[in-house]
Scaffold this motif. Structure first.
Motif, PDB file in Angstrom:
ATOM      1  N   ASP A   1     -74.469 104.950  50.214  1.00  0.00           N
ATOM      2  CA  ASP A   1     -75.029 105.390  51.491  1.00  0.00           C
ATOM      3  C   ASP A   1     -73.967 106.082  52.333  1.00  0.00           C
ATOM      4  OD1 ASP A   1     -77.516 104.478  50.895  1.00  0.00           O
ATOM      5  OD2 ASP A   1     -77.342 102.608  52.026  1.00  0.00           O
TER       6      ASP A   1
ATOM      7  N   ALA B   1     -80.678 103.607  58.713  1.00  0.00           N
ATOM      8  CA  ALA B   1     -80.785 102.471  59.622  1.00  0.00           C
ATOM      9  C   ALA B   1     -82.039 101.657  59.333  1.00  0.00           C
ATOM     10  CB  ALA B   1     -80.787 102.962  61.072  1.00  0.00           C
TER      11      ALA B   1
ATOM     12  N   LEU C   1     -81.590  99.879  55.715  1.00  0.00           N
ATOM     13  CA  LEU C   1     -80.592  98.803  55.687  1.00  0.00           C
ATOM     14  C   LEU C   1     -81.006  97.622  56.550  1.00  0.00           C
ATOM     15  CD1 LEU C   1     -77.338 100.961  55.846  1.00  0.00           C
ATOM     16  CD2 LEU C   1     -78.238  99.734  53.856  1.00  0.00           C
ATOM     17  N   TYR C   2     -81.580  97.891  57.719  1.00  0.00           N
ATOM     18  CA  TYR C   2     -82.006  96.789  58.591  1.00  0.00           C
ATOM     19  C   TYR C   2     -83.139  96.005  57.943  1.00  0.00           C
ATOM     20  CZ  TYR C   2     -83.241  94.249  62.849  1.00  0.00           C
ATOM     21  OH  TYR C   2     -83.487  93.261  63.761  1.00  0.00           O
TER      22      TYR C   2
ATOM     23  N   HIS D   1     -76.809  94.087  57.271  1.00  0.00           N
ATOM     24  CA  HIS D   1     -76.302  94.377  58.612  1.00  0.00           C
ATOM     25  C   HIS D   1     -74.853  94.842  58.618  1.00  0.00           C
ATOM     26  CE1 HIS D   1     -79.620  91.660  60.561  1.00  0.00           C
ATOM     27  NE2 HIS D   1     -80.092  92.744  59.989  1.00  0.00           N
TER      28      HIS D   1
ATOM     29  N   GLN E   1     -73.317  96.546  56.260  1.00  0.00           N
ATOM     30  CA  GLN E   1     -73.313  97.927  55.802  1.00  0.00           C
ATOM     31  C   GLN E   1     -73.858  98.856  56.882  1.00  0.00           C
ATOM     32  OE1 GLN E   1     -75.162  98.472  52.004  1.00  0.00           O
ATOM     33  NE2 GLN E   1     -74.731 100.665  51.922  1.00  0.00           N
ATOM     34  N   LEU E   2     -74.858  98.391  57.615  1.00  0.00           N
ATOM     35  CA  LEU E   2     -75.406  99.178  58.716  1.00  0.00           C
ATOM     36  C   LEU E   2     -74.345  99.419  59.781  1.00  0.00           C
ATOM     37  CD1 LEU E   2     -77.692 100.519  60.294  1.00  0.00           C
ATOM     38  CD2 LEU E   2     -78.422  98.232  61.064  1.00  0.00           C
ATOM     39  N   ASP E   3     -73.553  98.395  60.084  1.00  0.00           N
ATOM     40  CA  ASP E   3     -72.498  98.530  61.083  1.00  0.00           C
ATOM     41  C   ASP E   3     -71.455  99.562  60.642  1.00  0.00           C
ATOM     42  OD1 ASP E   3     -71.101  97.658  63.530  1.00  0.00           O
ATOM     43  OD2 ASP E   3     -69.623  96.848  62.148  1.00  0.00           O
TER      44      ASP E   3
ATOM     45  N   VAL F   1     -81.016 103.681  66.558  1.00  0.00           N
ATOM     46  CA  VAL F   1     -80.858 102.302  66.092  1.00  0.00           C
ATOM     47  C   VAL F   1     -81.955 101.423  66.686  1.00  0.00           C
ATOM     48  CG1 VAL F   1     -79.390 100.256  66.189  1.00  0.00           C
ATOM     49  CG2 VAL F   1     -78.380 102.479  65.669  1.00  0.00           C
TER      50      VAL F   1
ATOM     51  N   THR G   1     -85.046  99.953  64.237  1.00  0.00           N
ATOM     52  CA  THR G   1     -85.104  98.498  64.074  1.00  0.00           C
ATOM     53  C   THR G   1     -86.332  97.909  64.768  1.00  0.00           C
ATOM     54  OG1 THR G   1     -83.654  98.181  66.009  1.00  0.00           O
ATOM     55  CG2 THR G   1     -82.616  98.263  63.837  1.00  0.00           C
TER      56      THR G   1
END
Length: 491
Positions: A3, A277, A280-281, A286, A288-290, A352, A356
Motif C-alpha cells: 500500500d 483509508a 485499512l480501517y 490501524h 498501517q493506516l497511521d 479520514v 471511517t
C-alpha cells in the motif's frame, strides 16, 4: 506492491500529470478573462461554481459512498455486485440532480445580473453528479488515472476547446457557459466507460437491498456536507459580490482560481488516500493506516510547497497574465495561499473522518466553517474589499482543518506528522531564496519572462535539495520514477 509503495508511486506520478491539469484549469481562466474581461469572467465563474456546488450536494454522497464501498468490498474479495451497486449510486445521484437543476434554473432570476448564465450552467448538474460517482468508483479500485484524465485534464480541456470554437464564432458569456455544460457530458460518458472497462471481470450480480441501503445511509449526511464543503470555497465570492463592483468580483474570481491550483495537488493525494483509508480501517489495520497517513501528508506537502512558493513570489505576474485589469489582487492572493497552506499541512483529515464513517461529524465541521466564513466575509468585504474576503476565506479554511486535525487524533488515533517532515524546510528555503532573487532580477522584463524565470529558478532549487530531505525508502521510489521518466535506468 505494498500500500505504501502504491500510494507513493501514484502520488508522484499524479503530481507530474497534474501539471497538465493545472495548465488546463489556468488556461480556461485565461481564455475567458482575455475574451470577456473581468466582468465576463466574474459572470462565468459565479455561474459555473453555483452549478458545481449544487452538483456536489445533489450527488447525495454517492461519489464517496462508491469510493468507500468499492474499496472495502475489493479488499474483502466481494466484487460480484460492485458494478450493479455503482450503477445504482450513479442513477440515484443523476435522478436527485434533475430537480435540483430545475430549482437552480427557476431561482436564477433572483441573482441580479447573473440569472441567465446560472440557468444555463444548471444543465451541467446531473452530468457532473453522475461523472463524479463513476470516477469515485474507479478510485475505490485504487486507480487514480481515470480521475486524472477525465476530471483534472479532460473536462477543462474540453471546455477550452468548445469555448474557443464558440468564441471564434462570436459567442460571449452564454457560449462560455454552454461549453461548460457540454464538457461535463463528455466527462460523464468517459467516466462510465472507464469504470466498466476497469471492472470487466467482476461480474454483474445485482446489488442487494441492504448494500444499496448502506450506501444511502452513508450518503445522507454527505449530501449537505458536500454542499457546504463547496460553499466553503465560494461563499466568500458570493458575499463579496454584494459589496464590490463586477470588475472587483472578476479580479477576486481570478485570485480564487489561482489559489485553488493548490487544491489540484492536495485533492489528488486525498482522493488517492481515501480508498486505502476505508480498506485499512475496515480491516482493523490501524498501525498501517497511521503510517500511510503520515506518508500521504508528506507527499502532498512535497508536491505542493514549491507551487505555493512560486504563486506567492510571482503573484503580480500571474494576475498580469489575465490582463492589466486584474492588477491589485496580489495581496488577496497571498492571503488565500496562506489558508490553503494550512489545508496542505493538515493532510487528508477530512477524508479520514469520512472514510471511517464519521460523516455526521464532517457535516458539523463544514457547517461551522461556512458559518464562520459568511460571518467574517460580510463585514470584512465591506471594510477592506477583496483583501477582507480573502482574510475570511483563509481563517475559515485554516480553522476547520485544524479542528479536524484534533478530531482525527482523538477519535481515530492517528496523526499526519513525523520528525522527518522538518527536513523539507531546507528545499523550501532554497526555493524561496531562488524565486525571490530571480523575480527581483527580472521584474522589469515583462510578466511572461519574469514568471517563467522565477518558476524555473525556484523549482530547480527545490528539486536539487529535495532528495536529501526525504526518508531513504521514498528517495528510492523517487529515483526509480525519475529513471523511468528519463529512460536512463531499468524499468
Amino acid at each position: 506492491m505494498s500500500d505504501q509503495r502504491a500510494l507513493l508511486s501514484g502520488t508522484a506520478v499524479n503530481a507530474g500529470g497534474l501539471v497538465a491539469g493545472v495548465a488546463a484549469a489556468f488556461g480556461v481562466q485565461l481564455l475567458i478573462g482575455r475574451r470577456l474581461g473581468p466582468g465576463g469572467l466574474g459572470l462565468v465563474t459565479v455561474a459555473v461554481q453555483v452549478a458545481f456546488v449544487a452538483s456536489a450536494g445533489s450527488r447525495f454522497g454517492m461519489d464517496l459512498a462508491a469510493v468507500r464501498q468499492v474499496a472495502i468490498d475489493r479488499g474483502a474479495g466481494r466484487e460480484e455486485t460492485l458494478r450493479s451497486l455503482v450503477d445504482r449510486c450513479a442513477g440515484l445521484a443523476f435522478a436527485v440532480s434533475i430537480p435540483v437543476a430545475a430549482l437552480v434554473a427557476a431561482l436564477s432570476p433572483l441573482a441580479d445580473g447573473y440569472g441567465r448564465p446560472i440557468a444555463i450552467a444548471a444543465g451541467s448538474i446531473p452530468l457532473a453528479a453522475a461523472a463524479n460517482v463513476y470516477l469515485g468508483a474507479t478510485r475505490g479500485l485504487k486507480a487514480m488515472a481515470p480521475t486524472l484524465w477525465v476530471f483534472w485534464i479532460g473536462q477543462p480541456l474540453a471546455w477550452i476547446a468548445l469555448a474557443g470554437v464558440l468564441f471564434a464564432a462570436g459567442g460571449g458569456v452564454d457560449a462560455a457557459v454552454w461549453s461548460y455544460v457540454v464538457s461535463w457530458l463528455v466527462a460523464a460518458v468517459a467516466a462510465r466507460a472507464l469504470w466498466r472497462d476497469a471492472t470487466a471481470g467482476c461480474g454483474d450480480r445485482p446489488a442487494t437491498r441492504e448494500e444499496v441501503r448502506d450506501a444511502i445511509r452513508f450518503g445522507l449526511p454527505r449530501a449537505p456536507a458536500a454542499l457546504l464543503a463547496q460553499a466553503l470555497f465560494w461563499a466568500d465570492l458570493w458575499v463579496l459580490s454584494a459589496f464590490a463592483t463586477r470588475s472587483e468580483v472578476g479580479t477576486y474570481a481570478a485570485v480564487g482560481r489561482v489559489s485553488q491550483v493548490i487544491l489540484l495537488f492536495v485533492t489528488s493525494v486525498n482522493l488517492m488516500f481515501a480508498p486505502f483509508a476505508a480498506d485499512l480501517y475496515a480491516r482493523g489495520a490501524h498501525e498501517q493506516l497511521d503510517r500511510l497517513f503520515k506518508q500521504a501528508t508528506r507527499w502532498g506537502l512535497v508536491a505542493t510547497l514549491p507551487v505555493v512558493i512560486v504563486l506567492a513570489v510571482a503573484a503580480t505576474d500571474l494576475l498580469s497574465a489575465f490582463g492589466p485589469e486584474f492588477a491589485g489582487g496580489e495581496s488577496a492572493l497571498r492571503i488565500m495561499l496562506a489558508g490553503q497552506l494550512v489545508n496542505v499541512l493538515t493532510g487528508s483529515v477530512a477524508f479520514v473522518l469520512i472514510m471511517t464513517g464519521r460523516t455526521t461529524l464532517d457535516l458539523a465541521d463544514n457547517a461551522i466553517a461556512v458559518a464562520v466564513l459568511v460571518a467574517l466575509a460580510a463585514p470584512l468585504s465591506e471594510a477592506f474589499g477583496i483583501e477582507g474576503a480573502a482574510i475570511a476565506s483563509a481563517v475559515a479554511i485554516g480553522g476547520v482543518n485544524l479542528l479536524r486535525l484534533v478530531q482525527v487524533a482523538r477519535i481515530v488515533h492517528i496523526t499526519p506528522y513525523t520528525r522527518a517532515d522538518l527536513r523539507l524546510a531546507l528545499p523550501a528555503g532554497a526555493c524561496v531564496a531562488a524565486g525571490i532573487a530571480v523575480h527581483l532580477a527580472l521584474r522589469d522584463h515583462g510578466w511572461p519572462v519574469d514568471l517563467a524565470g522565477t518558476a524555473a529558478a525556484a523549482l530547480a532549487a527545490y528539486a536539487a535539495l529535495l532528495p536529501s530531505a526525504l526518508p531513504p525508502e521514498e528517495r528510492a521510489v523517487l529515483a526509480r520514477l525519475t529513471r523511468r521518466i528519463t529512460k536512463r535506468g531499468p524499468r
